[in-house]
Design a protein around this motif. Structure first.
Motif, mmCIF file in Angstrom:
data_model
loop_
_atom_site.group_PDB
_atom_site.id
_atom_site.type_symbol
_atom_site.label_atom_id
_atom_site.label_comp_id
_atom_site.label_asym_id
_atom_site.label_seq_id
_atom_site.Cartn_x
_atom_site.Cartn_y
_atom_site.Cartn_z
ATOM 1 N N MET A 1 0.844 -1.195 0.000
ATOM 2 C CA MET A 1 0.000 0.000 0.000
ATOM 3 C C MET A 1 0.879 1.244 0.000
ATOM 4 S SD MET A 1 -2.920 1.060 2.760
ATOM 5 C CE MET A 1 -3.801 2.595 2.600
ATOM 6 N N VAL A 2 0.577 2.206 -0.832
ATOM 7 C CA VAL A 2 1.366 3.436 -0.963
ATOM 8 C C VAL A 2 0.816 4.458 0.014
ATOM 9 C CG1 VAL A 2 2.129 5.227 -2.538
ATOM 10 C CG2 VAL A 2 1.791 2.908 -3.371
ATOM 11 N N ALA A 3 1.736 5.086 0.786
ATOM 12 C CA ALA A 3 1.321 6.099 1.749
ATOM 13 C C ALA A 3 0.985 7.392 1.023
ATOM 14 C CB ALA A 3 2.429 6.328 2.777
ATOM 15 N N GLU A 4 0.074 8.161 1.644
ATOM 16 C CA GLU A 4 -0.355 9.411 1.014
ATOM 17 C C GLU A 4 0.798 10.397 0.928
ATOM 18 O OE1 GLU A 4 -4.415 11.744 1.366
ATOM 19 O OE2 GLU A 4 -3.138 12.193 3.132
ATOM 20 N N ASN A 5 1.667 10.400 1.937
ATOM 21 C CA ASN A 5 2.802 11.332 1.936
ATOM 22 C C ASN A 5 3.738 11.030 0.778
ATOM 23 O OD1 ASN A 5 4.381 13.446 3.025
ATOM 24 N ND2 ASN A 5 5.744 11.927 4.002
ATOM 25 N N GLU A 6 3.912 9.756 0.448
ATOM 26 C CA GLU A 6 4.760 9.393 -0.678
ATOM 27 C C GLU A 6 4.157 9.885 -1.989
ATOM 28 O OE1 GLU A 6 5.114 5.191 -0.459
ATOM 29 O OE2 GLU A 6 6.496 5.226 1.256
ATOM 30 N N VAL A 7 2.855 9.770 -2.095
ATOM 31 C CA VAL A 7 2.191 10.233 -3.316
ATOM 32 C C VAL A 7 2.379 11.732 -3.464
ATOM 33 C CG1 VAL A 7 -0.041 10.471 -4.471
ATOM 34 C CG2 VAL A 7 0.554 8.346 -3.305
ATOM 35 N N TRP A 8 2.224 12.470 -2.360
ATOM 36 C CA TRP A 8 2.325 13.932 -2.441
ATOM 37 C C TRP A 8 3.751 14.349 -2.783
ATOM 38 C CZ3 TRP A 8 -0.920 16.480 2.029
ATOM 39 C CH2 TRP A 8 -2.289 16.120 1.851
ATOM 40 N N ALA A 11 4.358 13.799 -6.431
ATOM 41 C CA ALA A 11 3.662 14.820 -7.226
ATOM 42 C C ALA A 11 4.427 16.131 -7.191
ATOM 43 C CB ALA A 11 2.246 15.000 -6.691
ATOM 44 N N ASP A 12 4.983 16.494 -6.018
ATOM 45 C CA ASP A 12 5.757 17.737 -5.928
ATOM 46 C C ASP A 12 7.001 17.671 -6.805
ATOM 47 O OD1 ASP A 12 3.954 18.880 -4.190
ATOM 48 O OD2 ASP A 12 5.010 18.174 -2.378
ATOM 49 N N ARG A 13 7.663 16.510 -6.830
ATOM 50 C CA ARG A 13 8.859 16.387 -7.646
ATOM 51 C C ARG A 13 8.517 16.537 -9.138
ATOM 52 N NH1 ARG A 13 9.850 12.114 -3.976
ATOM 53 N NH2 ARG A 13 9.206 10.583 -5.541
ATOM 54 N N ILE A 14 7.436 15.910 -9.548
ATOM 55 C CA ILE A 14 7.051 16.000 -10.968
ATOM 56 C C ILE A 14 6.663 17.442 -11.324
ATOM 57 C CG2 ILE A 14 5.335 15.237 -12.667
ATOM 58 C CD1 ILE A 14 5.152 12.605 -11.123
ATOM 59 N N ARG A 15 6.057 18.133 -10.372
ATOM 60 C CA ARG A 15 5.566 19.493 -10.652
ATOM 61 C C ARG A 15 6.712 20.479 -10.837
ATOM 62 N NH1 ARG A 15 1.418 22.890 -6.706
ATOM 63 N NH2 ARG A 15 0.850 24.506 -8.246
ATOM 64 N N VAL A 16 7.790 20.338 -10.035
ATOM 65 C CA VAL A 16 8.896 21.302 -10.119
ATOM 66 C C VAL A 16 9.880 20.937 -11.225
ATOM 67 C CG1 VAL A 16 8.676 21.846 -7.681
ATOM 68 C CG2 VAL A 16 10.257 20.051 -8.380
ATOM 69 N N ARG A 31 -0.831 8.184 -13.604
ATOM 70 C CA ARG A 31 0.154 7.374 -14.337
ATOM 71 C C ARG A 31 1.574 7.846 -14.072
ATOM 72 N NH1 ARG A 31 2.732 8.062 -18.868
ATOM 73 N NH2 ARG A 31 1.588 9.963 -19.300
ATOM 74 N N THR A 32 1.771 9.216 -14.119
ATOM 75 C CA THR A 32 3.133 9.724 -13.916
ATOM 76 C C THR A 32 3.599 9.548 -12.468
ATOM 77 O OG1 THR A 32 2.247 11.946 -13.555
ATOM 78 C CG2 THR A 32 2.917 11.378 -15.788
ATOM 79 N N VAL A 33 2.686 9.687 -11.488
ATOM 80 C CA VAL A 33 3.053 9.497 -10.069
ATOM 81 C C VAL A 33 3.403 8.030 -9.813
ATOM 82 C CG1 VAL A 33 2.138 9.521 -7.715
ATOM 83 C CG2 VAL A 33 1.740 11.464 -9.241
ATOM 84 N N ARG A 34 2.634 7.105 -10.385
ATOM 85 C CA ARG A 34 2.939 5.677 -10.190
ATOM 86 C C ARG A 34 4.290 5.329 -10.800
ATOM 87 N NH1 ARG A 34 1.970 0.615 -12.561
ATOM 88 N NH2 ARG A 34 1.361 -0.983 -11.040
ATOM 89 N N SER A 48 -5.248 9.798 -3.108
ATOM 90 C CA SER A 48 -4.274 10.712 -2.496
ATOM 91 C C SER A 48 -3.956 11.868 -3.430
ATOM 92 C CB SER A 48 -2.991 9.946 -2.143
ATOM 93 O OG SER A 48 -3.251 8.907 -1.233
ATOM 94 N N LEU A 49 -3.857 11.592 -4.739
ATOM 95 C CA LEU A 49 -3.522 12.644 -5.705
ATOM 96 C C LEU A 49 -4.667 13.654 -5.836
ATOM 97 C CD1 LEU A 49 -1.380 13.611 -7.688
ATOM 98 C CD2 LEU A 49 -2.468 12.199 -9.457
ATOM 99 N N ALA A 50 -5.910 13.215 -5.734
ATOM 100 C CA ALA A 50 -7.042 14.142 -5.816
ATOM 101 C C ALA A 50 -6.983 15.143 -4.670
ATOM 102 C CB ALA A 50 -8.354 13.369 -5.792
ATOM 103 N N ARG A 51 -6.639 14.672 -3.429
ATOM 104 C CA ARG A 51 -6.536 15.598 -2.312
ATOM 105 C C ARG A 51 -5.355 16.540 -2.491
ATOM 106 N NH1 ARG A 51 -8.497 10.920 0.349
ATOM 107 N NH2 ARG A 51 -6.418 10.075 0.675
ATOM 108 N N TRP A 52 -4.312 16.073 -3.100
ATOM 109 C CA TRP A 52 -3.150 16.949 -3.360
ATOM 110 C C TRP A 52 -3.498 18.053 -4.362
ATOM 111 C CZ3 TRP A 52 -0.464 17.891 -7.883
ATOM 112 C CH2 TRP A 52 0.714 18.595 -7.776
ATOM 113 N N LYS A 53 -4.241 17.733 -5.417
ATOM 114 C CA LYS A 53 -4.620 18.734 -6.427
ATOM 115 C C LYS A 53 -5.495 19.834 -5.832
ATOM 116 C CE LYS A 53 -4.295 15.805 -10.546
ATOM 117 N NZ LYS A 53 -5.036 15.200 -11.692
#
Length: 381
Positions: A1-8, A11-16, A31-34, A48-53
């Motif tokens: 199971m992937v933790a929400e903090n890892e997902v966030w 996502a931050d790394r991909i965004r910057v 797809r890109t986060v996985r 988790s990604l929906a809450r991050w957005k």
């Protein structure tokens, strides 16, 4: 199971991450986060990604354009405001359509209510007329001469109670019947005059040509004169052979087939000024009466030959004077109890009057009885 903090964090790394030279900035998606995490459940990453957005107010279209952060945020705010304004305008348009449709339905309901009210009024009138007709049928029959009997002849007490009411109802109904007969006779004379002057006419131009005073009299007496009622009565007259004929969809005088096929006469402004058709034909019938009183019974052809030539020429201003038309007019006068009689051999005779006949007065019972008592084969010879 992937933790929400890892997902966030992924996502931050991909965004910057900057876009490659000549390429497009990578979009933050499940797809890109996985791919960034190297695996994981699509469902867990998506939640988790929906809450991050939502927290980061992520707008991929603006960020993929690689705009400055402040400008991108402002552009996103403007876009949301425009979208909200579009939604408000769409809702307002739908509301306006709803209000208009509701107003249209209300107008249609008002029209329907008015139509139903008119139907109720007509039904009430029909019921009243039916009740009046029932009372007339239940009343005592009128004498053969058509005159109402005296409700209290000498030697018999006056009627009272329900019998008296029945006589009043009979008198009232008889008055209405006489008024209706007079009214429709005037309508026929007006139709005869109009058709005689203008030739065969359809019902609507014929109705428009009738005098406005005649229509007002009909409305006042309870006999509304409309194109439908006029067509009904004229068709009945045509079926009964009462001087009318139906030519296609037009009405014409009977016995004038040649005139029906003739081209229309000159415009009304070009016609020679002449007396009204009703007065003209009254004078013609008066002359016929005087001729028959002087010379005795004659056929329609013989009567036409004995009429003053100037009168025959003047008749061309109307519908002309033919034996068939003269025969029909004399028969009409006989039906109206004017001083004429048609003999068994087809000749016409006149009932003499006390002095010159005025062209309108009916034949009296005294005159008819006096001529019958003389035992002659002709009347007014």
């Amino acid at each position: 199971m992937v933790a929400e903090n890892e997902v966030w964090q992924a996502a931050d790394r991909i965004r910057v991450r900057q876009a490659p030279p000549g390429g497009v900035k990578e979009r933050v998606s499940v797809r890109t986060v996985r791919k960034e995490l190297g695996g994981g459940s699509f469902g867990d990453i998506a939640r988790s990604l929906a809450r991050w957005k939502v927290r980061e107010d992520y707008l991929p279209v603006i960020e993929q354009a690689d705009l400055p952060e402040a400008f991108g945020r402002r552009l996103g705010t403007i876009g949301r405001e425009l979208l909200e304004m579009a939604r408000v305008e769409a809702a307002r348009a739908r509301l306006a359509d709803f209000v208009e449709a509701d107003q249209r339905r209300a107008t249609e309901r008002d029209v329907l209510d008015e139509a139903l009210s008119r139907v109720d009024l007509l039904e009430e009138r029909i019921a009243a007329m039916q009740a009046e007709l029932d009372r007339l049928r239940a009343a005592a029959p009128a004498p053969a001469t058509g005159a109402l009997r005296d409700p209290a002849p000498e030697g018999r007490p006056a009627a009272s109670g329900r019998e008296g009411v029945g006589l009043v109802d009979a008198a009232h109904g008889g008055k209405l019947a006489r008024e209706a007969d007079v009214f429709w006779r005037e309508v026929w004379e007006a139709v005869e005059s109009v058709v005689g002057q203008r030739g065969p006419l359809a019902i609507h131009p014929l109705f428009k040509a009738l005098p406005a005073s005649l229509k007002a009299d009909g409305a006042r007496m309870g006999f509304p004169l409309t194109p439908a009622w006029l067509r009904y009565h004229l068709l009945r007259m045509a079926e009964d052979g009462d001087g009318l004929a139906v030519v296609g969809h037009r009405f014409a005088l009977a016995g004038t087939e040649a005139e029906e096929a003739a081209p229309p006469g000159p415009h009304a402004a070009e016609r020679v000024e002449a007396p009204s058709g009703r007065r003209f034909w009254r004078e013609v019938i008066r002359e016929v009466h005087a001729l028959l009183c002087r010379d005795g019974p004659k056929t329609a052809e013989a009567v036409l030959a004995g009429i003053e030539p100037g009168r025959v020429d003047a008749a061309r201003r109307f519908q002309g004077l033919t034996p068939g038309l003269l025969r029909w007019k004399l028969r009409q006068r006989i039906k109206e109890r004017r001083p004429f009689r048609e003999l068994a051999d087809g000749r016409f005779a006149a009932i003499p009057c006390d002095g010159p006949w005025d062209g309108l007065a009916p034949a009296t019972g005294v005159q008819a009885g006096r001529r019958s008592a003389q035992g002659k084969g002709t009347i007014g010879a």
